[in-house]
Write a protein that holds these residues in place. Sequence first.
Motif, short mmCIF file in Angstrom:
data_model
loop_
_atom_site.label_atom_id
_atom_site.label_comp_id
_atom_site.label_asym_id
_atom_site.label_seq_id
_atom_site.Cartn_x
_atom_site.Cartn_y
_atom_site.Cartn_z
N GLU A 150 -21.38 8.78 -12.63
CA GLU A 150 -22.14 10.25 -12.68
C GLU A 150 -21.37 10.97 -13.84
OE1 GLU A 150 -21.38 13.63 -9.92
OE2 GLU A 150 -22.94 12.41 -8.76
N ASN A 151 -20.09 10.72 -14.01
CA ASN A 151 -19.60 11.33 -15.43
C ASN A 151 -20.04 10.86 -16.46
OD1 ASN A 151 -17.98 13.07 -13.70
ND2 ASN A 151 -16.09 11.94 -14.08
N ALA A 152 -20.06 9.33 -16.47
CA ALA A 152 -20.82 8.66 -17.82
C ALA A 152 -22.21 9.17 -18.09
CB ALA A 152 -20.79 7.26 -17.43
N ILE A 153 -23.19 9.59 -17.28
CA ILE A 153 -24.38 9.85 -17.25
C ILE A 153 -24.35 11.43 -17.51
CG2 ILE A 153 -26.75 10.45 -16.37
CD1 ILE A 153 -25.82 8.29 -14.22
N LYS A 154 -23.30 12.32 -17.04
CA LYS A 154 -23.32 13.66 -17.52
C LYS A 154 -23.00 13.80 -18.75
CE LYS A 154 -20.87 15.42 -14.00
NZ LYS A 154 -20.18 16.35 -13.02
N TYR A 155 -21.67 13.21 -19.00
CA TYR A 155 -21.19 13.46 -20.36
C TYR A 155 -21.37 12.55 -21.52
CZ TYR A 155 -18.54 16.30 -16.99
OH TYR A 155 -18.18 17.09 -15.95
N GLN A 162 -19.13 6.09 -7.91
CA GLN A 162 -20.20 7.10 -8.03
C GLN A 162 -19.53 8.18 -9.17
OE1 GLN A 162 -21.56 8.20 -4.07
NE2 GLN A 162 -23.22 7.11 -4.42
N ASN A 163 -18.51 8.53 -8.75
CA ASN A 163 -18.11 9.65 -10.05
C ASN A 163 -17.86 9.25 -11.18
OD1 ASN A 163 -17.02 12.25 -10.23
ND2 ASN A 163 -15.04 11.27 -10.57
N LEU A 164 -17.38 7.93 -11.32
CA LEU A 164 -17.25 7.43 -12.73
C LEU A 164 -18.72 7.15 -13.40
CD1 LEU A 164 -14.44 4.73 -12.53
CD2 LEU A 164 -14.27 7.35 -13.00
N LEU A 209 -12.95 17.95 -9.62
CA LEU A 209 -12.07 17.50 -8.58
C LEU A 209 -12.20 16.06 -8.53
CD1 LEU A 209 -12.25 19.95 -5.61
CD2 LEU A 209 -10.19 19.56 -7.17
N GLY A 210 -13.46 15.51 -9.16
CA GLY A 210 -13.69 14.26 -9.11
C GLY A 210 -12.72 12.92 -9.56
N LEU A 211 -12.21 13.15 -10.67
CA LEU A 211 -11.25 12.20 -11.32
C LEU A 211 -10.03 12.40 -10.24
CD1 LEU A 211 -11.74 12.25 -15.00
CD2 LEU A 211 -12.41 10.59 -13.23
MG LIG Z 1 -17.09 14.00 -11.99
#
Ligand SMILES: [Mg+2]
Length: 374
Positions: A270-275, A266-268, A339-341
Motif C-alpha cells: 500500500e505504501n509503495a502504491i501511495k508513495y 499489505q502495508n508495504l 503507524l503502519g511501519l
Molecule cells: Mg503505511
Amino acid sequence: MGGLRTALSSKQGSKGSIHMKTPDGLDIQRGLESTLFSEIVDGIPVAALFIGDEDRITNANAAARMLFGEGLVGRHYIISMRHPGLLDAIEGTRRHRQTSRTRYIATRASGEVTYRVTVSPIANTSVLCVFEDITEQEQAGLMRRDFVANVSHELRTPLTSLLGFIETLQGAARDDAVARGRFLEIMAREAERMNRLVRDLLSLSRVESEERVRPRTSTDIVALVNTAATALRPTAEQSRVVLEVVGEEGPLNVPADSDQMMQVFQNLIENAIKYGAAGSCVTISVTRDNSNTQRLGPTVSIAVKDEGDGIDPIHIPRLTERFYRVDNHRSREMGGTGLGLAIVKHIINRHRGRFRIESRKGEGSTFTVILPQS
Ligand SMILES: [Mg+2]
Ligand SMILES: Nc1ncnc2c1ncn2[C@@H]1O[C@H](COP(=O)(O)OP(=O)(O)OP(=O)(O)O)[C@@H](O)[C@H]1O
C-alpha cells in the motif's frame, strides 16, 4: 564504628592493609574491616563511591572509576566531581546527616547518560554516593508522553472537524440539502480516519504484547504475498500502478503468523502504491537464500520496490517510529496514520526477522523483509 571509620579514612588500596603490628591484634581487626568494606563497595552493582573523614574518596568501585576516571581514590571529592548539583547534595548530607538525592548527567560518546544519585550519611562524617543509570527509564517516560500527545493530536483533528460540521448542520445548513450531503461525506471520511487510527493503535498494542511469543505455524509465504497483491490490485489500478510478483513460485513454508504477515505485506505494498509514482510499477520479489548471510540460517526475503520519489537518508532510520511521516500533510491526505511501519517492525521482530529500507532520492525505495526459514 570507630574501627570502620579508621579503616575508611585509610588511603587507597585498603584491600592490602592487613598489618600484624600490635600484639593485641587491633590493626588486624581494622585491616579486615577495611577489606570487607572495600568488597562491599565493589559488590554494589551500580557505580558507588565512599567519601571519608578528610573529604577524600576512600573507596570507589569499577563502575564509579569508569564514570569519574581512574585515580579517583585518594582524591578530594570536589576535584573529582565538579557538578554543582552533586556537590550540593554531598555537602547537604555531610552537614545535616540526611540522605539526599540528585540527578547527574554524564556525556558519553554514545550520548548523554542520566544517573539518579543517592548520597547517604555513614558514621559521623562520611558519605556513600550511589549512581543508578536511569537513562532508559527516562527515555521510556519521554516516549510515553510523546505517544499520548501524538494520539491526542491525531484524534483531535478529525474530532474538531466533526464537531464543526455537526454545529453547521444544526444551524446555518439545517435546510440546505446540497450542503448537508457534502458535509456528511466529509464527516464520514473524518470518522473513518478516527476508526482507522483506533484500529491501528489496537493492532500495535496487540503486536507489542505478543512480541516475545515466536510464531510456530507453517505458512506459505509466496501464497501470502500473492493474496496481499491481489487484494491491493484494485487500489493499484486506481493509481495506474502495475503490481508485479516475481521470484520463487512456492509453496515456500516458513514459521509465520499469517494474519500478521498479511498486515506487513499489505502495508508495504500500500505504501509503495501511495508513495510510488502514478503510472509506474511496484515489484514484489520473493527470494530464498540457503546460505547464512544474515546470520539467521537459511532465509526468505520479500522485497517491495517502487519507482517513487525515494526518501531522504535522514528520514530512513526514523520511519519505523510511531507517527513518523516524511510529509505529514501528504500522508494525512492519503488517510495514513503513520503507524503502519511501526506495526511492521514489531511483527518482524516477533518473527526474529530483519527489516531493511533502501532508498535514493529520485530513484524509488525498496523495503525488504527477511525471515528465517525455520
Ligand atoms: Mg503505511
Ligand atoms: N514506499 C515509500 N516511499 C516513500 N516514502 C514512504 C514509503 N513508505 C513509507 N514512506 C514514508 O514513511 C512514512 C511512514 O509510513 P507508514 O506506513 O508508517 O505510515 P503511513 O503510510 O503514513 O500511514 P499508515 O500506514 O499508518 O496508514 C510515510 O508517511 C511516508 O512518509
